[in-house]
Structures are given as C-alpha cells and as structure tokens.
Write a protein that holds these residues in place. Sequence first.
Motif, short mmCIF file in Angstrom:
data_model
loop_
_atom_site.label_atom_id
_atom_site.label_comp_id
_atom_site.label_asym_id
_atom_site.label_seq_id
_atom_site.Cartn_x
_atom_site.Cartn_y
_atom_site.Cartn_z
N GLY A 29 -9.40 5.88 10.15
CA GLY A 29 -8.82 5.51 11.44
C GLY A 29 -9.13 4.11 11.88
N GLN A 30 -9.71 3.28 11.01
CA GLN A 30 -10.11 1.93 11.39
C GLN A 30 -9.35 0.86 10.62
OE1 GLN A 30 -14.41 2.00 10.72
NE2 GLN A 30 -14.74 2.14 12.94
N VAL A 71 -5.24 -10.99 12.17
CA VAL A 71 -4.52 -10.56 10.97
C VAL A 71 -5.29 -9.42 10.31
CG1 VAL A 71 -3.63 -11.28 8.73
CG2 VAL A 71 -3.63 -12.89 10.65
N VAL A 72 -4.57 -8.35 9.96
CA VAL A 72 -5.19 -7.23 9.28
C VAL A 72 -5.68 -7.69 7.91
CG1 VAL A 72 -4.81 -4.95 8.24
CG2 VAL A 72 -3.81 -5.49 10.47
N ARG A 73 -6.97 -7.43 7.66
CA ARG A 73 -7.53 -7.79 6.36
C ARG A 73 -7.60 -6.57 5.43
NH1 ARG A 73 -12.64 -11.74 5.03
NH2 ARG A 73 -12.92 -11.12 2.85
N SER A 74 -8.00 -5.42 5.98
CA SER A 74 -8.05 -4.19 5.19
C SER A 74 -7.96 -3.00 6.14
CB SER A 74 -9.32 -4.11 4.34
OG SER A 74 -10.48 -4.19 5.16
N VAL A 75 -7.63 -1.83 5.59
CA VAL A 75 -7.45 -0.65 6.43
C VAL A 75 -8.27 0.51 5.87
CG1 VAL A 75 -5.13 -1.38 7.11
CG2 VAL A 75 -5.42 0.19 5.17
N GLY A 76 -8.57 1.48 6.74
CA GLY A 76 -9.29 2.67 6.34
C GLY A 76 -8.44 3.56 5.44
N PRO A 77 -9.08 4.53 4.78
CA PRO A 77 -8.37 5.34 3.78
C PRO A 77 -7.21 6.16 4.31
CG PRO A 77 -10.54 6.26 4.29
CD PRO A 77 -10.49 4.90 4.92
N ASP A 78 -7.20 6.47 5.61
CA ASP A 78 -6.13 7.31 6.16
C ASP A 78 -5.16 6.53 7.04
OD1 ASP A 78 -7.94 6.79 8.15
OD2 ASP A 78 -7.84 8.78 9.05
N ALA A 105 -7.20 2.04 14.68
CA ALA A 105 -5.82 1.73 14.31
C ALA A 105 -4.84 2.04 15.43
CB ALA A 105 -5.43 2.53 13.06
N ASP A 106 -5.13 3.08 16.23
CA ASP A 106 -4.19 3.47 17.29
C ASP A 106 -4.31 2.61 18.54
OD1 ASP A 106 -6.64 4.42 18.09
OD2 ASP A 106 -5.95 6.46 18.52
N LEU A 107 -5.22 1.62 18.55
CA LEU A 107 -5.35 0.71 19.69
C LEU A 107 -4.72 -0.65 19.39
CD1 LEU A 107 -8.94 1.41 21.07
CD2 LEU A 107 -6.76 2.43 21.75
N LEU A 108 -3.97 -0.72 18.29
CA LEU A 108 -3.33 -1.97 17.89
C LEU A 108 -1.83 -1.94 18.15
CD1 LEU A 108 -5.09 -2.65 14.47
CD2 LEU A 108 -5.36 -4.00 16.56
N ALA A 109 -1.25 -3.11 18.29
CA ALA A 109 0.20 -3.28 18.38
C ALA A 109 0.58 -4.48 17.53
CB ALA A 109 0.65 -3.49 19.82
#
Length: 309
Positions: A29-30, A71-78, A105-109
């Motif tokens: 979720g991150q 800028v998104v650098r990496s994301v969590g597994p889900d 992740a759900d606090l981003l736009a």
Amino acid sequence: MTKAIAFFEFGGTDVLRPIDVELPAPGPGQVLVEVRAAGVNPLDFKLRAGAMAAVFPVPLPFVPGFELAGVVRSVGPDVTAWAPGDEVFGAVMGGAHAEHALVPADLLARKPATLSWEQAAAIPVAAETAERALDVLGVRAGETLLVHGAAGGVGTVLLQFARARGITVIGTASEGNHAHLRELGAIPVAYGDGLAERVRAVAPGGVDRALDAAGQGGVLPLSVELTGSADRVLTIADFAGAAEHGIRFSGGAEAGESYNGRAYESALALHAAGALRLPLHRVLPLAEAAEAHRASEHGHLRGKIVLTV
C-alpha cells in the motif's frame, strides 16, 4: 541513503538539522516518492515545539512535512495505481521534508503537467482541510460563511471551494490582504476591535456558519454571537478554545472518513477550468527549513510556504 531535515528534540527552529537516512523500500500500500517540493504547515512547527506532544506524539528523531509533490520511484508489492516515473502529489503522515518519502498510495493524485511542483505541493493539506471543514459545518449554496484567517493557505483554497459551491464568504484578514480576498471572490473585513459590527455591515442578512482557521483569541465567542449557535461554528486551529466555548474542533483524524480524494478532485476541477489560484507566500530550498518554520510561526501569510528539493 537519502537526505532529510529532522528534529531530535522539541524546541525552537535551532533543533532542526540535516540528517542522512536509509532509503526506505515501500511496503504494501505504499509508494516511494522522489520529492520535488513539500508544503510547510502550522502542524510542522507545533510538533517541533512540542506543543502537540500530548495529542499527537511523534517518535524522535522526526522528519516533519505532511504534503509533497514528486516522482514515483518505486511501489509496494500490491500497488497497481502507480508506476515509477508517474508525477504525483499528495498527503503523507510526516516525512515529506526529505529527498524521498514513503506515501500511502491512496493519498496520492496525478499531477497535471500544467501544475508546477510548488503549486502541487501546496494543495493536499489545504484542500483536504477545506473540503472537510465545509462538509463538517454543513454549509450550503446560498448561505453566508465567515472565515477567520482567510488569506492563509487553508483559507485561500477554502474560499475557492466555497465560491464554486455558491457560498458567500466573508473573510477576516489584515488590510494588506483585502485585495487578495476580493480576487478570490470573498468579502474582506479587518479583524480586531469592532469586527462584529463590520461583519454585520457587509452581511445585513446575517451569517449562517463560521470557521476559525487562524486560532486568534476572541473570535470563537464572537462567531457564536454572529451565527446564533455554537453548533454553527467550527475551529481547525484552537483546540482549547473549542472546549472552552462548546464549539466543534476538527483536526482530521476524528472526522471518520477520508476527504483527500474528494479534495483533490475539487482542486483539479478548478485547475482544469483555469480557476484555481495557489499563491505561494515563500519558496525556499530544503536546507532552509528552519527559516520556513520561522516564517510559518510568524503568521500573516498569503498562501503557502513551500520547500523545494
């Protein structure tokens, strides 16, 4: 390793110092965001000073900062909504005053290309607070809302959200900010002695609701007098005053629902229409976070203070 600004103890701006921290890996979720700009809010200096320790304890050392753009650098597994390279903005539970930050992740736009990094970083906290305050107050189209501290970061966005909903806003501010409030569609009045009379003069039909976004002494009982009921008044800045006068206080977590998504949609809709104004009081590099805190504590801001990375 990544660089950040942190405080190891509570105190004045001198307790802020640069530190190197291990670059974190995003969990479920991150999202790990490479920060380009981060907003500065009153909560940052209140936490640093220890004024919120009883109700908002933080681990030391603590990296402040509750909103960012980057800028998104990496994301969590889900995480499927975001991918490396995406340009985003959003809220974070502390840690934004750094080169990198972990964000739910759900606090981003998604950041539009037409929105600068500094402007995007000025949206999350102010927009969420504005959306929540209007909802908690229950203010509706055709009503008149009195806003104390209308020229600050939250007030500036709230005036625009309210105007889009057909709400008439009377905003208190220093004389130097009256033209700014008029440009945002509000009716400005000077704060201080005689405020009640000035408000009645510009709102002969009365005031339906009142919001305290400044925490200035004396405005809460005055707001009850003008609206006719403590239930019609909300403060986001004076917890003690709220308890003393039987007025609602909203700090976010107690609201019971997330307003972030709705708030971002409201801000982006105004931006798409060319109607969103995001004045920046000051833009400073991350290394000057202490100066940003000093300016924030001084108050009398027009818009937001933003740190660039």
